[in-house]
Scaffold this motif. Sequence first.
Motif, PDB file in Angstrom:
ATOM      1  N   GLY A  77       3.223  -5.988 -38.055  1.00  0.00           N
ATOM      2  CA  GLY A  77       2.871  -5.850 -39.466  1.00  0.00           C
ATOM      3  C   GLY A  77       3.581  -6.846 -40.366  1.00  0.00           C
ATOM      4  O   GLY A  77       3.670  -6.646 -41.576  1.00  0.00           O
ATOM      5  N   SER A  78       4.084  -7.946 -39.795  1.00  0.00           N
ATOM      6  CA  SER A  78       4.907  -8.888 -40.544  1.00  0.00           C
ATOM      7  C   SER A  78       4.348 -10.307 -40.480  1.00  0.00           C
ATOM      8  O   SER A  78       3.811 -10.732 -39.458  1.00  0.00           O
ATOM      9  CB  SER A  78       6.331  -8.898 -39.967  1.00  0.00           C
ATOM     10  OG  SER A  78       7.167  -9.800 -40.670  1.00  0.00           O
ATOM     11  N   ARG A  79       4.534 -11.041 -41.560  1.00  0.00           N
ATOM     12  CA  ARG A  79       4.134 -12.464 -41.583  1.00  0.00           C
ATOM     13  C   ARG A  79       4.949 -13.275 -40.579  1.00  0.00           C
ATOM     14  O   ARG A  79       4.460 -14.252 -40.022  1.00  0.00           O
ATOM     15  CB  ARG A  79       4.325 -13.050 -42.984  1.00  0.00           C
ATOM     16  CG  ARG A  79       3.283 -12.636 -43.995  1.00  0.00           C
ATOM     17  CD  ARG A  79       3.464 -13.353 -45.327  1.00  0.00           C
ATOM     18  NE  ARG A  79       4.725 -12.967 -45.956  1.00  0.00           N
ATOM     19  CZ  ARG A  79       4.862 -11.903 -46.740  1.00  0.00           C
ATOM     20  NH1 ARG A  79       3.825 -11.123 -46.988  1.00  0.00           N
ATOM     21  NH2 ARG A  79       6.026 -11.611 -47.294  1.00  0.00           N
ATOM     22  N   ILE A  80       6.199 -12.857 -40.359  1.00  0.00           N
ATOM     23  CA  ILE A  80       7.073 -13.663 -39.507  1.00  0.00           C
ATOM     24  C   ILE A  80       6.607 -13.659 -38.056  1.00  0.00           C
ATOM     25  O   ILE A  80       6.940 -14.547 -37.278  1.00  0.00           O
ATOM     26  CB  ILE A  80       8.542 -13.184 -39.643  1.00  0.00           C
ATOM     27  CG1 ILE A  80       9.500 -14.352 -39.398  1.00  0.00           C
ATOM     28  CG2 ILE A  80       8.853 -12.018 -38.710  1.00  0.00           C
ATOM     29  CD1 ILE A  80      10.892 -14.144 -39.942  1.00  0.00           C
ATOM     30  N   LEU A  81       5.795 -12.642 -37.679  1.00  0.00           N
ATOM     31  CA  LEU A  81       5.217 -12.582 -36.334  1.00  0.00           C
ATOM     32  C   LEU A  81       3.695 -12.670 -36.380  1.00  0.00           C
ATOM     33  O   LEU A  81       3.019 -12.243 -35.434  1.00  0.00           O
ATOM     34  CB  LEU A  81       5.633 -11.285 -35.625  1.00  0.00           C
ATOM     35  CG  LEU A  81       7.038 -11.238 -35.035  1.00  0.00           C
ATOM     36  CD1 LEU A  81       7.312  -9.869 -34.429  1.00  0.00           C
ATOM     37  CD2 LEU A  81       7.238 -12.322 -33.988  1.00  0.00           C
ATOM     38  N   GLY A  82       3.167 -13.218 -37.455  1.00  0.00           N
ATOM     39  CA  GLY A  82       1.724 -13.201 -37.673  1.00  0.00           C
ATOM     40  C   GLY A  82       0.888 -13.834 -36.579  1.00  0.00           C
ATOM     41  O   GLY A  82      -0.242 -13.415 -36.342  1.00  0.00           O
ATOM     42  N   ASP A  83       1.428 -14.824 -35.874  1.00  0.00           N
ATOM     43  CA  ASP A  83       0.660 -15.503 -34.825  1.00  0.00           C
ATOM     44  C   ASP A  83       1.304 -15.362 -33.450  1.00  0.00           C
ATOM     45  O   ASP A  83       0.992 -16.119 -32.531  1.00  0.00           O
ATOM     46  CB  ASP A  83       0.533 -17.002 -35.170  1.00  0.00           C
ATOM     47  CG  ASP A  83      -0.248 -17.224 -36.455  1.00  0.00           C
ATOM     48  OD1 ASP A  83      -1.289 -16.565 -36.628  1.00  0.00           O
ATOM     49  OD2 ASP A  83       0.189 -18.035 -37.291  1.00  0.00           O
ATOM     50  N   PHE A  84       2.175 -14.372 -33.290  1.00  0.00           N
ATOM     51  CA  PHE A  84       2.883 -14.208 -32.017  1.00  0.00           C
ATOM     52  C   PHE A  84       1.971 -13.571 -30.975  1.00  0.00           C
ATOM     53  O   PHE A  84       1.409 -12.493 -31.185  1.00  0.00           O
ATOM     54  CB  PHE A  84       4.126 -13.343 -32.223  1.00  0.00           C
ATOM     55  CG  PHE A  84       4.861 -12.994 -30.957  1.00  0.00           C
ATOM     56  CD1 PHE A  84       5.328 -13.993 -30.110  1.00  0.00           C
ATOM     57  CD2 PHE A  84       5.092 -11.667 -30.610  1.00  0.00           C
ATOM     58  CE1 PHE A  84       6.007 -13.688 -28.939  1.00  0.00           C
ATOM     59  CE2 PHE A  84       5.769 -11.346 -29.444  1.00  0.00           C
ATOM     60  CZ  PHE A  84       6.230 -12.353 -28.609  1.00  0.00           C
ATOM     61  N   VAL A  85       1.807 -14.243 -29.827  1.00  0.00           N
ATOM     62  CA  VAL A  85       1.018 -13.721 -28.714  1.00  0.00           C
ATOM     63  C   VAL A  85       1.957 -13.566 -27.521  1.00  0.00           C
ATOM     64  O   VAL A  85       2.370 -14.554 -26.918  1.00  0.00           O
ATOM     65  CB  VAL A  85      -0.160 -14.657 -28.360  1.00  0.00           C
ATOM     66  CG1 VAL A  85      -0.932 -14.109 -27.162  1.00  0.00           C
ATOM     67  CG2 VAL A  85      -1.087 -14.833 -29.564  1.00  0.00           C
ATOM     68  N   PRO A  86       2.326 -12.323 -27.177  1.00  0.00           N
ATOM     69  CA  PRO A  86       3.306 -12.115 -26.101  1.00  0.00           C
ATOM     70  C   PRO A  86       2.750 -12.539 -24.741  1.00  0.00           C
ATOM     71  O   PRO A  86       1.573 -12.317 -24.440  1.00  0.00           O
ATOM     72  CB  PRO A  86       3.551 -10.600 -26.114  1.00  0.00           C
ATOM     73  CG  PRO A  86       2.991 -10.114 -27.412  1.00  0.00           C
ATOM     74  CD  PRO A  86       1.892 -11.058 -27.786  1.00  0.00           C
ATOM     75  N   PRO A  87       3.611 -13.098 -23.903  1.00  0.00           N
ATOM     76  CA  PRO A  87       3.205 -13.426 -22.527  1.00  0.00           C
ATOM     77  C   PRO A  87       3.453 -12.262 -21.566  1.00  0.00           C
ATOM     78  O   PRO A  87       3.401 -12.436 -20.358  1.00  0.00           O
ATOM     79  CB  PRO A  87       4.120 -14.612 -22.191  1.00  0.00           C
ATOM     80  CG  PRO A  87       5.364 -14.357 -22.974  1.00  0.00           C
ATOM     81  CD  PRO A  87       4.937 -13.660 -24.244  1.00  0.00           C
ATOM     82  N   TYR A  88       3.747 -11.076 -22.087  1.00  0.00           N
ATOM     83  CA  TYR A  88       4.061  -9.922 -21.254  1.00  0.00           C
ATOM     84  C   TYR A  88       3.519  -8.657 -21.905  1.00  0.00           C
ATOM     85  O   TYR A  88       3.136  -8.656 -23.076  1.00  0.00           O
ATOM     86  CB  TYR A  88       5.581  -9.792 -21.057  1.00  0.00           C
ATOM     87  CG  TYR A  88       6.345  -9.801 -22.361  1.00  0.00           C
ATOM     88  CD1 TYR A  88       6.558  -8.624 -23.076  1.00  0.00           C
ATOM     89  CD2 TYR A  88       6.837 -10.996 -22.899  1.00  0.00           C
ATOM     90  CE1 TYR A  88       7.231  -8.630 -24.283  1.00  0.00           C
ATOM     91  CE2 TYR A  88       7.504 -11.016 -24.106  1.00  0.00           C
ATOM     92  CZ  TYR A  88       7.709  -9.829 -24.793  1.00  0.00           C
ATOM     93  OH  TYR A  88       8.367  -9.847 -25.999  1.00  0.00           O
ATOM     94  N   GLU A  89       3.495  -7.572 -21.126  1.00  0.00           N
ATOM     95  CA  GLU A  89       2.966  -6.276 -21.579  1.00  0.00           C
ATOM     96  C   GLU A  89       4.112  -5.272 -21.679  1.00  0.00           C
ATOM     97  O   GLU A  89       4.960  -5.198 -20.784  1.00  0.00           O
ATOM     98  CB  GLU A  89       1.923  -5.768 -20.560  1.00  0.00           C
ATOM     99  CG  GLU A  89       1.105  -4.580 -21.020  1.00  0.00           C
ATOM    100  CD  GLU A  89      -0.024  -4.973 -21.968  1.00  0.00           C
ATOM    101  OE1 GLU A  89      -0.346  -4.160 -22.851  1.00  0.00           O
ATOM    102  OE2 GLU A  89      -0.575  -6.090 -21.821  1.00  0.00           O
TER     103      GLU A  89
END
Length: 491
Positions: free
Chosen positions: A91-103
């Motif tokens: 819910g944050s701009r600071i992680l707006g485009d973060f795509v995790p490589p793990y589950e």
Amino acid sequence: MEATHFSLAGALSALEEGLISAVELTEAHLKAIEAVNPQINAFITVTAEAALAAARAADDRRAQGEAGPLNGIPLAIKDLFCTQGVRTTAGSRILGDFVPPYESTVTKNLLRDGAVFLGKANLDEFAMGSSNETSAFGGVQNPWRRRDNQGVALVPGGSSGGSAAAVAARLALGATATDTGGSIRQPAAFCGIVGIKPTYGRCSRWGIVAFASSLDQAGPIARTVEDSAILLRSMAGHDPKDSTSAEREVPDFAAACHRSVKGLRIGVPAEYRLDAMPAEIQALWDQGIAWLKAEGARIVPISLPHTKYALPTYYIVAPAEASSNLARYDGVRFGMRVPGEDLKDLYERTRAAGFGAEVKRRIMIGTYVLSAGYYDAYYVKAQQVRALIRRDFETAFADCDAILTPSTPSAAFASGDKQDDPIAMYLNDVFTVTANLSGLPAMSIPAGLDAQGLPLGLQVIGRGFDEETVFTVGAAIERAAGFSALPQVMA
């Protein structure tokens, strides 16, 4: 019955009997999301193609006799759980485009059991909020409306407001959520559904974006007590990747829903009867006591004397841990980066642009109480009081098997009502934070409506790792309440 109106347990039966396919069930929910989500903003990201592919795979497994416990069940995933290859924002701009490589471990467990993920549910930024108004992707609207003013938008509660709104509006059969100070139970109460925060350590925290590590706990939100029991069994389990994960067998929580409360001792804490408690909250609590008494439970007055210190204790411990956890968002390793003249300037510019006002407020509070001159006066003292709160519960549970309280001090309030008054907002957690500080399981069950036709919940608190009794008592309340009201904005 419309496909989106099944209970989770009912959908599993319909899938098993061949009355509906996983693809049909998923398509119905995706169609509902398309129609209703623009109004309530429950989802940040919808993964329609991946959901349909997972549904087709679920139908194939069922045809081959290899269906798991959640095979083909469409779920919403709070956007705090890392999902491999799918954007995870917190819910944050600071992680707006973060795509995790793990589950995350919890979502991996759900996928193992055949669940279908519809997308990522909206939340307060970094799970910090009680109204779901702090999200960088816009606030979530509660699908319920007041009788006297249908046009007023209400909050769904926070931080898991997107999860609760999605389940209440029939956009998902269930959802993952997290609870640090009430973030499962408060939105469940505001949205007229069921939510349980399990014992700390019952579900792995690995792969969940951290807020306050000694308080955070994952749990399910669903429409019935049995549905939440089915979900929790899949979500829970020991995880060696999480040092706080408990090495305990996962019981059949759903079986506990069908047990009798006869002979159980239900504690009623005197300290939860607040002077300013609305009459309808008090009346609902009294009604809950009467329901359980009629079912053969014994009501036992108990005392939790340090309850009045729980909120200030929580709002020292949680921000302190948040200030430590959020230090990793520096613009260097992942997430947003705002260039600066030097490294310090890069840090400052990135955090100023990336964090919202509530997150900044809690980081500053946390940094203050951990600072050299104030650490002993605030943080150490709060941890001492936390130990006393935990001891209160241990003493009380010598005389009772479960504790009954209200879930929230009010029904859902209007969007914007408390946004400019942090203290008023924090008071929404008055009945819920004690379970987090003590690490105990606690559930909210919809039990009635207020004068404006909005849902109100009752809370059941249990001994550590005794979720089964919580489910037993919760199911008894659910049967007695016969809560069948539906929100006005729904698929």
